[in-house]
Design a protein around this motif. Sequence first.
Motif, PDB file in Angstrom:
ATOM      1  N   PHE A   1      -5.780  16.772   8.111  1.00  0.00           N
ATOM      2  CA  PHE A   1      -5.020  15.661   8.691  1.00  0.00           C
ATOM      3  C   PHE A   1      -5.398  14.348   8.025  1.00  0.00           C
ATOM      4  N   PHE A   2      -6.685  14.088   7.890  1.00  0.00           N
ATOM      5  CA  PHE A   2      -7.114  12.826   7.297  1.00  0.00           C
ATOM      6  C   PHE A   2      -6.943  12.821   5.777  1.00  0.00           C
ATOM      7  N   VAL A   3      -6.988  14.004   5.155  1.00  0.00           N
ATOM      8  CA  VAL A   3      -6.646  14.094   3.727  1.00  0.00           C
ATOM      9  C   VAL A   3      -5.186  13.715   3.530  1.00  0.00           C
ATOM     10  N   ALA A   4      -4.319  14.196   4.429  1.00  0.00           N
ATOM     11  CA  ALA A   4      -2.893  13.871   4.342  1.00  0.00           C
ATOM     12  C   ALA A   4      -2.670  12.371   4.522  1.00  0.00           C
ATOM     13  N   ILE A   5      -3.363  11.746   5.471  1.00  0.00           N
ATOM     14  CA  ILE A   5      -3.228  10.307   5.688  1.00  0.00           C
ATOM     15  C   ILE A   5      -3.709   9.538   4.460  1.00  0.00           C
ATOM     16  N   PHE A   6      -4.785  10.007   3.835  1.00  0.00           N
ATOM     17  CA  PHE A   6      -5.281   9.359   2.614  1.00  0.00           C
ATOM     18  C   PHE A   6      -4.259   9.482   1.488  1.00  0.00           C
ATOM     19  N   ALA A   7      -3.686  10.673   1.317  1.00  0.00           N
ATOM     20  CA  ALA A   7      -2.695  10.880   0.257  1.00  0.00           C
ATOM     21  C   ALA A   7      -1.464  10.006   0.489  1.00  0.00           C
ATOM     22  N   ILE A   8      -0.991   9.947   1.738  1.00  0.00           N
ATOM     23  CA  ILE A   8       0.157   9.104   2.064  1.00  0.00           C
ATOM     24  C   ILE A   8      -0.157   7.637   1.792  1.00  0.00           C
ATOM     25  N   SER A   9      -1.379   7.218   2.127  1.00  0.00           N
ATOM     26  CA  SER A   9      -1.794   5.837   1.870  1.00  0.00           C
ATOM     27  C   SER A   9      -1.819   5.549   0.373  1.00  0.00           C
ATOM     28  N   CYS A  10      -2.266   6.509  -0.419  1.00  0.00           N
ATOM     29  CA  CYS A  10      -2.283   6.321  -1.879  1.00  0.00           C
ATOM     30  C   CYS A  10      -0.868   6.195  -2.433  1.00  0.00           C
ATOM     31  N   ILE A  11       0.057   6.975  -1.896  1.00  0.00           N
ATOM     32  CA  ILE A  11       1.453   6.903  -2.335  1.00  0.00           C
ATOM     33  C   ILE A  11       2.003   5.502  -2.120  1.00  0.00           C
ATOM     34  N   PHE A  12       1.818   4.972  -0.905  1.00  0.00           N
ATOM     35  CA  PHE A  12       2.420   3.676  -0.600  1.00  0.00           C
ATOM     36  C   PHE A  12       1.610   2.505  -1.145  1.00  0.00           C
ATOM     37  N   ALA A  13       0.339   2.709  -1.413  1.00  0.00           N
ATOM     38  CA  ALA A  13      -0.415   1.679  -2.131  1.00  0.00           C
ATOM     39  C   ALA A  13       0.100   1.583  -3.568  1.00  0.00           C
ATOM     40  N   SER A  14       0.413   2.719  -4.171  1.00  0.00           N
ATOM     41  CA  SER A  14       0.984   2.728  -5.526  1.00  0.00           C
ATOM     42  C   SER A  14       2.348   2.046  -5.535  1.00  0.00           C
ATOM     43  N   ILE A  15       3.185   2.357  -4.528  1.00  0.00           N
ATOM     44  CA  ILE A  15       4.497   1.720  -4.427  1.00  0.00           C
ATOM     45  C   ILE A  15       4.342   0.223  -4.184  1.00  0.00           C
ATOM     46  N   GLY A  16       3.358  -0.143  -3.377  1.00  0.00           N
ATOM     47  CA  GLY A  16       3.092  -1.560  -3.135  1.00  0.00           C
ATOM     48  C   GLY A  16       2.679  -2.287  -4.401  1.00  0.00           C
ATOM     49  N   LEU A  17       1.862  -1.639  -5.227  1.00  0.00           N
ATOM     50  CA  LEU A  17       1.449  -2.238  -6.499  1.00  0.00           C
ATOM     51  C   LEU A  17       2.653  -2.423  -7.421  1.00  0.00           C
TER      52      LEU A  17
END
Length: 261
Positions: free
Chosen positions: A146-162
């Motif tokens: 669950f927390f791995v999934a939240i981390f991966a999702i956060s990385c996706i949108f941090a990349s999109i934010g960048l």
Amino acid sequence: MRKGAIFYNRTGFFTLLNREVHRFMKVYIQTILAPLLSNILFLGIFGGILQSRDIGLEGVGYLQFLVPGLVTMGAIFASFQNPSFSIVAQKFQNTIQDLNSYPISDTEKTLAYVLGGAFRGVLVGVLTYVATIFFVGYTIEYPILFFVAIFAISCIFASIGLITGLYLNNFEKMNFVLAIVITPLTFLGGVFFEISKLEGVLSLSRFLNPIYPLVNLSRYMYLGASEGNILIHTGIAGVLLVGAFAFAWYTLKNGVGIKVD
């Protein structure tokens, strides 16, 4: 320092990462507590009104259904905002060109911004989960995943934010993307209701909305049940993770929004 190396300055990388984390922690009331309070209010309002609502997942109450959606939504918003507003702030201060002089590789720069945003996203997500314990308990079907999934999702949108921060040059445009693009996609991504119950044109969200499989992935890890094919949604999440980071790296490497013509 080796020319062309991917990782060659650990100190510089951690310095940039620390700056990104320290930047949002200095205003934690705005960056951490405000979204946390919003998520708790969503839980109270929707949970209170729709608590008795039937869910298409056997043995799952609406509050349980809602929790992973709120955690994911908090992570998405927070991780997107961190690098995007950081980059735009540097443009506003006319210091963005300094990024070219950092003695670290493009990969290290990209990774520092993405991990800084992901840390904020995971922090908001975890605190949201902790706050919901008082309402639904602490049971998670697959806690590590669950927390791995939240981390991966956060990385996706941090990349999109960048990426967004590099392409745009003011806060108004950033807020437009957040309010008109990210927020509607998130709300229609299955955070508050089952996508399978949408009718008409909105039912196409399950095929066109990239946030839906991400919400579904975190919900499966939390509940052990979800809509749709979880293997397909896991694959989509993997493609989004690699694709978003690669495009962020390519955008930064080519100096979009940084180089002065």
